[in-house]
Design an enzyme around this catalytic site. Structure first.
Site, PDB file in Angstrom:
ATOM      1  N   LEU A 134      80.115  17.834  55.997  1.00  0.00           N
ATOM      2  CA  LEU A 134      79.940  18.150  57.412  1.00  0.00           C
ATOM      3  C   LEU A 134      80.106  19.644  57.675  1.00  0.00           C
ATOM      4  O   LEU A 134      81.093  20.252  57.270  1.00  0.00           O
ATOM      5  CB  LEU A 134      80.968  17.375  58.255  1.00  0.00           C
ATOM      6  CG  LEU A 134      80.965  17.644  59.757  1.00  0.00           C
ATOM      7  CD1 LEU A 134      79.648  17.186  60.386  1.00  0.00           C
ATOM      8  CD2 LEU A 134      82.144  16.947  60.422  1.00  0.00           C
TER       9      LEU A 134
ATOM     10  N   GLY B 229      75.668  25.268  55.158  1.00  0.00           N
ATOM     11  CA  GLY B 229      75.663  24.033  54.374  1.00  0.00           C
ATOM     12  C   GLY B 229      75.282  24.304  52.932  1.00  0.00           C
ATOM     13  O   GLY B 229      75.903  23.779  52.006  1.00  0.00           O
ATOM     14  N   ALA B 230      74.257  25.134  52.737  1.00  0.00           N
ATOM     15  CA  ALA B 230      73.828  25.489  51.379  1.00  0.00           C
ATOM     16  C   ALA B 230      74.924  26.254  50.654  1.00  0.00           C
ATOM     17  O   ALA B 230      75.160  26.037  49.453  1.00  0.00           O
ATOM     18  CB  ALA B 230      72.551  26.325  51.436  1.00  0.00           C
TER      19      ALA B 230
ATOM     20  N   GLU C 167      76.863   9.924  47.723  1.00  0.00           N
ATOM     21  CA  GLU C 167      76.991   8.575  48.272  1.00  0.00           C
ATOM     22  C   GLU C 167      76.143   8.427  49.536  1.00  0.00           C
ATOM     23  O   GLU C 167      76.383   9.113  50.533  1.00  0.00           O
ATOM     24  CB  GLU C 167      78.459   8.297  48.612  1.00  0.00           C
ATOM     25  CG  GLU C 167      78.728   6.920  49.202  1.00  0.00           C
ATOM     26  CD  GLU C 167      80.189   6.711  49.547  1.00  0.00           C
ATOM     27  OE1 GLU C 167      80.457   6.023  50.540  1.00  0.00           O
ATOM     28  OE2 GLU C 167      81.046   7.244  48.834  1.00  0.00           O
TER      29      GLU C 167
END
Length: 402
Positions: free
Chosen positions: A225, A236-237, A259
């Protein structure tokens, strides 16, 4: 008539839960009263039910404020009106505070002045765990720390942090914090002002170290997140790269898995793994045109901990980038290879039906075979191919822009 009137009045007291919840990461008193600091959940069904509706208020504002560093929490509500005795039966509004309190860590505040009075102490917050990465994005400094359940101060911090997953990750649940196989990677923005250094949580990921035969481990990303105020910055990267780099150094790690990834995370993972794999010799254009190979799987797994399934996706993306789609023959070869993979589930279904033919009646077998016609299969296959190529092109465009 009276019942209809009451029903219409009650409709006015229904609020959309997602827009009613106002979340803030605050550094000072000014932030607390700054409406532009607020952001909203993507979902709220795990707190307010499947309808994501709160009943009993007009102009409801559920205030959920976190100190940007320590995540000290304040919970309050504001509204212009609450439902009262509008029918012979006493109608009560939803107990919003109790519903939200169930998912909050102990020690949160319901008094705003008391919450604000703690800021001088909370401003001294420093991240816990091992610093593994520092980088600059848009002239802002970010750091990634690795922590586990035995890291001092982390378990209580995670109790506050994990509440965000209920608002932003569908079907998320709180983790078992007594399991030492969990690794956590926390991203903070680091800033300095008038000699004071502050840390603000920007995002995090939880990774579980599964066993892999005979004496290896296979880390699986469970939760990932980036908080809304830090999205659309490429963070995020950066976080995923920090996690990948950490496990790549571990000789006991076989490969990485994820997952139940959502589409947004699939895109992020594809982008990061294409960036990493394109430097490997076996992913150069002269090798890509020869087709997917065991050497690609071996190198990607050994050097970058990329698993076989993800290696295939990376190959297909890079192969697209190396294919001249204006050349009919090159385009045909690429299209056939992708469609062959996409068609594999249909072929497996046919093979399974063939095995069942011996135990099915003629009518049962005919009905099963007719379930999806040949034409329908071809249409589905073509649509899947177009969607896949469109997605791959987006990844390549982002890689080119980087």
């Amino acid at each position: 008539m009276a019942a209809t009137l009451v029903s219409n009045i009650l409709e006015e007291y229904k609020c959309d839960a997602n827009s009613s919840v106002h979340i803030k990461l605050v550094e000072n008193e000014k932030d607390v009263f700054n409406k532009e600091k607020a952001f909203h959940p993507n979902m709220s069904h795990q707190i307010f039910g499947d309808s994501e509706v709160i009943f009993g208020y007009k102009n409801l504002e559920v205030q959920l404020y976190y100190h940007a560093g320590s995540l000290l929490t304040y919970l309050g509500i504001k509204y212009s009106a609450a439902v009262d005795k509008l029918s012979p039966v006493d109608i009560k509004p939803d107990d919003v505070i109790s519903l939200v309190k169930k998912v909050l860590a102990p020690g949160h505040f319901s008094n705003l002045d008391q919450f604000l009075s703690k800021f001088p102490e909370e401003d001294k917050f420093t991240p816990m765990g091992e610093l593994i990465e520092t980088f600059i994005v848009s002239e802002e400094t970010y750091q990634v720390y690795k922590a586990g359940i035995s890291t001092p101060r982390f378990k209580s911090y995670h109790e506050r942090l994990q509440t965000f997953v209920l608002w932003y990750i569908d079907a998320a649940s709180f983790l078992d914090m007594d399991d030492s196989k969990w690794d956590f990677f926390l991203m903070f923005k680091k800033s300095s002002e008038v000699g004071i250094t502050r840390f603000s949580i920007a995002g995090y990921t939880a990774v579980y170290r599964y066993y892999a035969y005979p004496d290896m481990k296979r880390p699986r990303i469970s939760q990932f997140l980036i908080l809304p105020t830090f999205q659309k910055k490429g963070l995020g990267a950066k976080l995923l790269l920090a996690v990948d780099n950490h496990y790549t150094k571990d000789k006991k790690v076989l490969d990485m898995t994820v997952e139940d990834p959502v589409n947004d995370f699939l895109r992020l993972r594809d982008y990061v793994d294409v960036l990493r794999c394109r430097s490997l010799p076996v992913f150069k254009p002269n090798y890509l045109c020869k087709g997917f190979s065991k050497e690609m799987v071996d190198q990607a797994r050994r050097k970058l901990k990329v698993n076989q399934h993800q290696c295939r996706r990376v190959y297909e993306i890079l192969r697209l980038g190396a294919t001249n789609l204006n050349d009919p023959e090159e385009h045909r070869k690429y299209r056939l290879e992708i469609k062959k993979r996409l068609n594999a589930p249909f072929q497996k279904e046919k093979a399974d039906l063939k095995k069942l033919q011996r135990v099915l009646t003629a009518d049962e077998y005919a009905a099963a075979v007719a379930n999806i016609s040949q034409r329908e299969q071809l249409n589905i296959l073509e649509e899947n191919y177009r969607e896949t190529i469109a997605e791959y092109k987006r990844i390549l465009e982002r890689v080119a822009a980087s």
